[in-house]
Scaffold this active site. Structure first.
Site, PDB file in Angstrom:
ATOM      1  N   SER A  48      -2.209   0.487  -6.791  1.00 48.85           N
ATOM      2  CA  SER A  48      -1.753   1.297  -7.913  1.00 48.85           C
ATOM      3  C   SER A  48      -2.523   2.615  -7.896  1.00 48.85           C
ATOM      4  O   SER A  48      -2.808   3.166  -6.839  1.00 48.85           O
ATOM      5  CB  SER A  48      -1.947   0.541  -9.231  1.00 48.85           C
ATOM      6  OG  SER A  48      -1.513   1.297 -10.335  1.00 48.85           O
ATOM      7  N   ASN A  64       0.806  -1.219   0.000  1.00 48.88           N
ATOM      8  CA  ASN A  64       0.000   0.000   0.000  1.00 48.88           C
ATOM      9  C   ASN A  64       0.846   1.279   0.000  1.00 48.88           C
ATOM     10  O   ASN A  64       0.386   2.332  -0.441  1.00 48.88           O
ATOM     11  CB  ASN A  64      -0.906  -0.023   1.244  1.00 48.88           C
ATOM     12  CG  ASN A  64      -1.547   1.307   1.537  1.00 48.88           C
ATOM     13  OD1 ASN A  64      -2.552   1.679   0.931  1.00 48.88           O
ATOM     14  ND2 ASN A  64      -0.976   2.047   2.491  1.00 48.88           N
TER      15      ASN A  64
END
Length: 351
Positions: A177, A119
């Site tokens: 992403s 993350n």
């Protein structure tokens, strides 16, 4: 591949807590590692959702031990049934990634990791900067650090996938992403943004930056986010058929977090207001973490005979995102990036 998840009603404003509540048996008893955790970020909202359904252990990884401990204390108070541990992890250097992996691999009382959520990230580095390894900072932190750390701890994921009664596809790696992946492909001939964009091969030229320019912060960020998606492809290629380990990349949505720390506060605030005027809708933290939870827990999102063809590895607004650019859904691009990443870290990985 299915075009929707088990819960087609999940969408942009579904919360991570709601997703977790839909899959309690998938989360309960699991060991989960999340990188980039602080109280005001997606990492904590993600950890909170897993803790809400009695995850056995959540490993909170990040650069600043004090911030990690804040999160551990908050989780312990709210969800006493879930244990936490903190892991210092500096993704901006290969030395830092290796040190964290070595520490984790030395935790004999944590033999397996069921879910890894990559993350952590940086954004908006205003000028071209290289890290101590000589790599552009966005790419170094957002991709190379995660690639190296993940590759070094794969044995812990394999151990989870080989538990008695383990379901194929249940052990997962989620790479956070961004829509920024649309801004730039991987510049294999110019990872560090040293050349004028217009001089690059056409397939490597960014969409976001002016062709005549060289470094552009959003373009460089975009390259690193493209790499996050391609990393999932590379992991699936190596781990799904053999071990049943599955990886997805997600676009969490637009959320105001500490990602803007590189930009002066007033400039960042003005930028956010500008985006809002253009119609961009910003999510709350819990809404931003929900797609990560779907990618980590949704039982129906799995490969079919290992044939992915780039579809289904990218999720947005809690659903499989079909409209993606070839440069981050291409197996060949994924393989090129894997080889380039091994070259950058000076090590080849065989699992």
């Amino acid at each position: 591949m299915p075009s929707a998840t088990t819960h087609p009603e999940f969408g942009p404003h579904t919360t991570a807590l709601a997703v977790a509540a839909a899959f309690p048996s998938v989360i309960s008893g699991k060991t989960i590692l999340i990188t980039g955790v602080n109280l005001k970020g997606l990492g904590y909202a993600t950890a909170e959702a897993f803790a809400s359904q009695n995850a056995e252990l959540i490993i909170l990884a990040g650069r600043t031990p004090a911030k990690l401990q804040e999160c551990a204390d908050a989780l312990a108070k709210e969800y006493p049934n879930t244990k936490t541990r903190v892991l210092e992890l500096d993704l901006n250097s290969q030395k830092g990634a290796r040190a964290a992996a070595s520490t984790l691999n030395g935790w004999t009382d944590v033999p397996a990791i069921d879910i890894l959520v990559n993350n952590a990230g940086i954004m908006n580095v205003p000028t071209r900067q290289l890290n101590e390894d000589g790599i552009e900072r966005h790419f170094a932190t957002n991709h190379v650090g995660h690639f190296l750390f993940t590759s070094l701890i794969i044995p812990k994921l394999i151990a989870a996938a080989q538990k008695p009664g383990a379901v194929k596809g249940a052990t997962r790696v989620v790479n956070v992403s961004s829509f920024g992946a649309n801004y730039s492909p991987i510049r294999f001939s110019d990872i560090n943004w040293e050349k004028a964009n217009g001089t690059l091969p056409l397939a490597e030229q960014p969409d976001y930056a002016l062709k005549a320019d060289s470094y552009n912060s959003m373009g460089a960020y975009g390259q690193s986010k493209t790499a996050n998606v391609l990393l999932s492809l590379g992991l699936n290629e190596r781990l799904y058929e053999k071990y049943g380990i599955l990886s997805f990349a997600v676009h969490p949505g637009s959320i105001v977090t500490e990602l803007g720390r590189e930009v002066p506060a007033e400039d960042y605030k003005a930028r956010i207001e500008s985006f809002k005027k253009k119609g961009m809708v910003f999510k709350k933290l819990g809404e931003g973490a929900s797609t990560t939870l779907v990618a980590a827990t949704g039982p129906e999102i799995k490969g079919e005979d290992g044939e992915w063809e780039g579809r289904g590895v990218y999720l947005s607004d809690c659903q499989i995102h079909e409209s993606t650019k070839v440069w981050y859904t291409s197996w060949s691009e994924g393989e090129k990036l894997w080889a380039k990443s091994e070259e950058l870290v000076g090590e080849k990985f065989a699992f």
